[in-house]
Design an enzyme around this catalytic site. Structure first.
Site, PDB file in Angstrom:
ATOM      1  N   LEU A 176       0.812  -1.225   0.000  1.00  0.00           N
ATOM      2  CA  LEU A 176       0.000   0.000   0.000  1.00  0.00           C
ATOM      3  C   LEU A 176       0.837   1.262   0.000  1.00  0.00           C
ATOM      4  CD1 LEU A 176      -3.200   0.804   1.921  1.00  0.00           C
ATOM      5  CD2 LEU A 176      -1.175   2.149   2.516  1.00  0.00           C
ATOM      6  N   LEU A 177       0.358   2.222  -0.749  1.00  0.00           N
ATOM      7  CA  LEU A 177       0.929   3.584  -0.760  1.00  0.00           C
ATOM      8  C   LEU A 177      -0.133   4.515  -0.207  1.00  0.00           C
ATOM      9  CD1 LEU A 177       2.332   5.354  -3.974  1.00  0.00           C
ATOM     10  CD2 LEU A 177       0.258   6.189  -2.885  1.00  0.00           C
ATOM     11  N   ASN A 178       0.289   5.508   0.628  1.00  0.00           N
ATOM     12  CA  ASN A 178      -0.655   6.595   0.884  1.00  0.00           C
ATOM     13  C   ASN A 178       0.033   7.948   0.734  1.00  0.00           C
ATOM     14  OD1 ASN A 178       0.078   5.381   3.591  1.00  0.00           O
ATOM     15  ND2 ASN A 178      -1.122   7.017   4.439  1.00  0.00           N
ATOM     16  N   ASP A 179       0.031   8.814   1.705  1.00  0.00           N
ATOM     17  CA  ASP A 179       0.400  10.221   1.493  1.00  0.00           C
ATOM     18  C   ASP A 179       1.750  10.455   0.801  1.00  0.00           C
ATOM     19  OD1 ASP A 179      -1.554   9.995   3.420  1.00  0.00           O
ATOM     20  OD2 ASP A 179      -0.561  11.251   4.893  1.00  0.00           O
TER      21      ASP A 179
ATOM     22  N   GLN B 225       4.216   7.438   1.810  1.00  0.00           N
ATOM     23  CA  GLN B 225       3.903   6.553   2.915  1.00  0.00           C
ATOM     24  C   GLN B 225       3.677   5.156   2.342  1.00  0.00           C
ATOM     25  OE1 GLN B 225       2.689   7.259   6.655  1.00  0.00           O
ATOM     26  NE2 GLN B 225       4.608   8.193   6.015  1.00  0.00           N
TER      27      GLN B 225
ATOM     28  N   GLU C 146      -5.589  16.935   9.179  1.00  0.00           N
ATOM     29  CA  GLU C 146      -4.419  16.157   8.769  1.00  0.00           C
ATOM     30  C   GLU C 146      -3.696  16.896   7.641  1.00  0.00           C
ATOM     31  OE1 GLU C 146      -5.174  11.502   9.613  1.00  0.00           O
ATOM     32  OE2 GLU C 146      -5.988  12.183   7.722  1.00  0.00           O
TER      33      GLU C 146
ATOM     34  N   ASP D 246       2.007  15.186  11.066  1.00  0.00           N
ATOM     35  CA  ASP D 246       2.203  15.662   9.688  1.00  0.00           C
ATOM     36  C   ASP D 246       2.844  17.046   9.634  1.00  0.00           C
ATOM     37  OD1 ASP D 246       0.776  13.327   9.291  1.00  0.00           O
ATOM     38  OD2 ASP D 246      -1.107  14.330   8.837  1.00  0.00           O
TER      39      ASP D 246
ATOM     40  N   TYR E  52       5.422   8.253  10.099  1.00  0.00           N
ATOM     41  CA  TYR E  52       4.249   8.872   9.497  1.00  0.00           C
ATOM     42  C   TYR E  52       4.636  10.106   8.676  1.00  0.00           C
ATOM     43  CZ  TYR E  52       0.615   5.919  11.611  1.00  0.00           C
ATOM     44  OH  TYR E  52      -0.212   4.877  11.927  1.00  0.00           O
TER      45      TYR E  52
HETATM   46  C1  FRU Z   1      -3.221  10.810   6.206  1.00  0.00           C
HETATM   47  C2  FRU Z   1      -2.509  10.142   7.370  1.00  0.00           C
HETATM   48  C3  FRU Z   1      -1.599  11.110   8.079  1.00  0.00           C
HETATM   49  C4  FRU Z   1      -0.603  10.182   8.717  1.00  0.00           C
HETATM   50  C5  FRU Z   1      -0.436   9.133   7.654  1.00  0.00           C
HETATM   51  C6  FRU Z   1      -0.131   7.745   8.177  1.00  0.00           C
HETATM   52  O1  FRU Z   1      -3.613   9.919   5.231  1.00  0.00           O
HETATM   53  O2  FRU Z   1      -3.453   9.580   8.265  1.00  0.00           O
HETATM   54  O3  FRU Z   1      -2.264  11.958   8.990  1.00  0.00           O
HETATM   55  O4  FRU Z   1       0.607  10.805   9.034  1.00  0.00           O
HETATM   56  O5  FRU Z   1      -1.643   9.107   6.931  1.00  0.00           O
HETATM   57  O6  FRU Z   1       0.157   6.884   7.126  1.00  0.00           O
END
Ligand code: FRU
Length: 492
Positions: A44-47, A63, A222, A167, A106
């Site tokens: 998984l990829l996020n931010d 992330q 966030e 963040d 994070y």
């Molecule tokens: C937003 C978030 C951030 C956090 C990160 C964790 O998508 O919840 O607030 O730092 O993802 O992966």
């Protein structure tokens, strides 16, 4: 596989090389894998994190939970580029597991300081009772992209915020550095922007919350970002639980922006003629966008195309999500415009002018293209993308440049459905009796629609058979339009 908490937070060393190779193979062989968007090599990829220009290259981190389609023990994966279009994935850069990031590295940001890049991020720590502690910590990256964590804690959460304190965006203002941090107030359980000041990145002064006139920002903010666009300060952030009367939104959590006149760093006050929040993206899937002011004088933005707490069809292939194209920002008449970077044109393979007076515009558009389409004023229609020719199998763009003035994106008939409880259509208003100009990027399971030169953007995922290759209008009609179809190559 059941993703128990233990599984999600076990150390990366618990996974074998073969596990990782199998996961990577699932991404490589996926028909939904994008060709010119940053996507995870596994899991998984996020931010997006640490978006910066350093040592002659663009840097973006994301992330990552590399071992499945779930939010587990997060690390930062590093990508570099010479042109903001061709990205090279260098693998994991910030590994979690130390005292201040035992349960995840994070989100955070980056600043060039002398000849190194400073990464400031949130360390996620859980105690035996699974109570969370959020620490703001840092790391240095040298010109060989070698990263060394700073062993010292930079900012400990003050006692008036909850464990939701994360963040950091590190900003340089004259000779000082400031950190803008998303926070939840302990007493009111409302979202706030915390501001800290430092000269040496060691001693940080708590300046309290930013004073603003933006109203109730829900229960948590966030990913706050401050970026200057055409001299105007723009705040971009993700308010969770934002009241619908502040800004009506359909996605589980919105990503918003507001344009101010000044952020006064002496007093921590946001000055603005308007308290108006705007959706950064009017589509289905943008979150956690990160922007920064680059040394070339431009402001750039990149977004996570994905939302928290939503299942996506690739979960069953054990991977999830991607990043958006990089978008250059500008402000015109107090509106934020997002424009794909000019280097996107380097991906063009062939360009063909759209035929006139035909229902079908392109028969065999592989799902990897840019479509430029200018629709004349005073008409209505339905443009089908990713279609077999019928509106029952298509991503539908219903437009009205007549009295009502709208563009509706309807993904209810385009392949595998997901997140339908948050609606299957998204709509923007456009000026009636005006031409509607669309610049659309399709990349296998991603669609980004830039409306009227980037005045509005609609971004979404869709998961349809790759054999649906037609671009057509739903009916034979006498529409007036002009445009071109540009087949695009992928990243090298
Ligand atoms: C937003 C978030 C951030 C956090 C990160 C964790 O998508 O919840 O607030 O730092 O993802 O992966």
């Amino acid at each position: 596989m059941i993703w128990t908490r233990e599984k999600r937070y076990q150390p990366y060393s618990a996974y074998s090389k073969v596990d990782k190779e199998n996961l990577a193979e699932q991404v490589s062989s996926s028909v939904y894998k994008p060709a010119f968007h940053i996507h995870p090599t596994s899991g998984l990829l996020n931010d997006p994190n640490g978006f910066s220009y350093f040592n002659g290259q663009w840097h973006i981190f994301y992330q990552a939970f590399p071992f499945g389609p779930v939010h587990g023990l997060k690390s930062w994966v590093h990508c570099v580029s010479d042109d903001l279009v061709q990205w090279h994935n260098l693998g994991i850069a910030l590994k979690p597991g130390d005292r201040y990031d035992s349960h995840g590295a994070y989100s955070g940001s980056a600043q060039v300081i002398k000849d190194r890049l400073f990464l400031m991020y949130t360390g996620n720590v859980r105690n035996k009772n699974w109570q969370r502690h959020s620490y703001q910590i840092g790391a240095w990256m040298d010109e060989n992209n070698q990263i060394t964590k700073v062993n010292q804690l930079l900012i400990e959460a003050p006692d008036y915020v909850t464990e939701h304190f994360r963040d950091p965006q590190l900003l340089k203002v004259n000779d000082d550095y400031f950190a803008l941090i998303g926070a939840q107030d302990k007493q009111n359980l409302r979202g706030e922007f915390s501001l800290y000041k430092t000269q040496d990145l060691k001693n940080w002064e708590d300046m309290g919350y930013i004073q603003h006139n933006l109203g109730d920002l829900g229960y948590m903010v966030e990913c706050p970002n401050l970026v200057y666009v055409d001299e105007k300060p723009v705040l971009i952030f993700c308010p969770q639980g934002l009241p619908q009367n502040v800004l009506p939104t359909e996605n589980i959590y919105p990503n918003v922006y507001t344009i101010g006149s000044q952020l006064d760093f002496k007093t921590g006050t946001w000055y603005s003629d308007t308290s108006m929040l705007n959706q950064l993206d009017n589509g289905f899937d943008v979150y956690a966008s990160q922007a920064f002011n680059a040394p070339d004088g431009q402001a750039y933005l990149i977004s996570w195309i994905g939302l928290p707490e939503i299942s996506y069809p690739t979960d069953k292939e054990n991977w999830a999500h991607c990043l958006s194209l990089v978008k250059r920002l500008k402000v015109v008449d107090d509106k934020l415009y997002q424009i794909p970077v000019t280097a996107m044109s380097t991906l063009a393979v062939v360009e063909q002018t759209l035929p006139q007076n035909q229902r079908v515009l392109v028969t065999d558009a592989k799902q990897q293209y840019e479509l430029r389409l200018d629709l004349a004023p005073d008409q209505t229609g339905n443009l089908l993308l990713v279609s077999d020719g019928s509106s029952n199998h298509a991503l539908q763009l219903k437009f009205d440049t007549n009295n009502d003035g709208y563009l509706i994106v309807d993904r209810s008939n385009v392949g595998e459905q997901f997140a339908t409880e948050y609606g299957e259509t998204r709509q923007v208003n456009v000026t009636s009796h005006h031409k509607l100009s669309l610049d659309i990027f399709v990349d296998h399971s991603i669609c980004e629609i830039f409306i009227n030169g980037g005045e509005q953007v609609m971004t979404l995922r869709f998961f349809a058979p790759q054999a649906q290759t037609m671009i057509a209008f739903s009916e034979q009609n006498k529409l007036k339009y002009s445009g071109s179809y540009i087949a695009l190559s992928g990243m090298e």
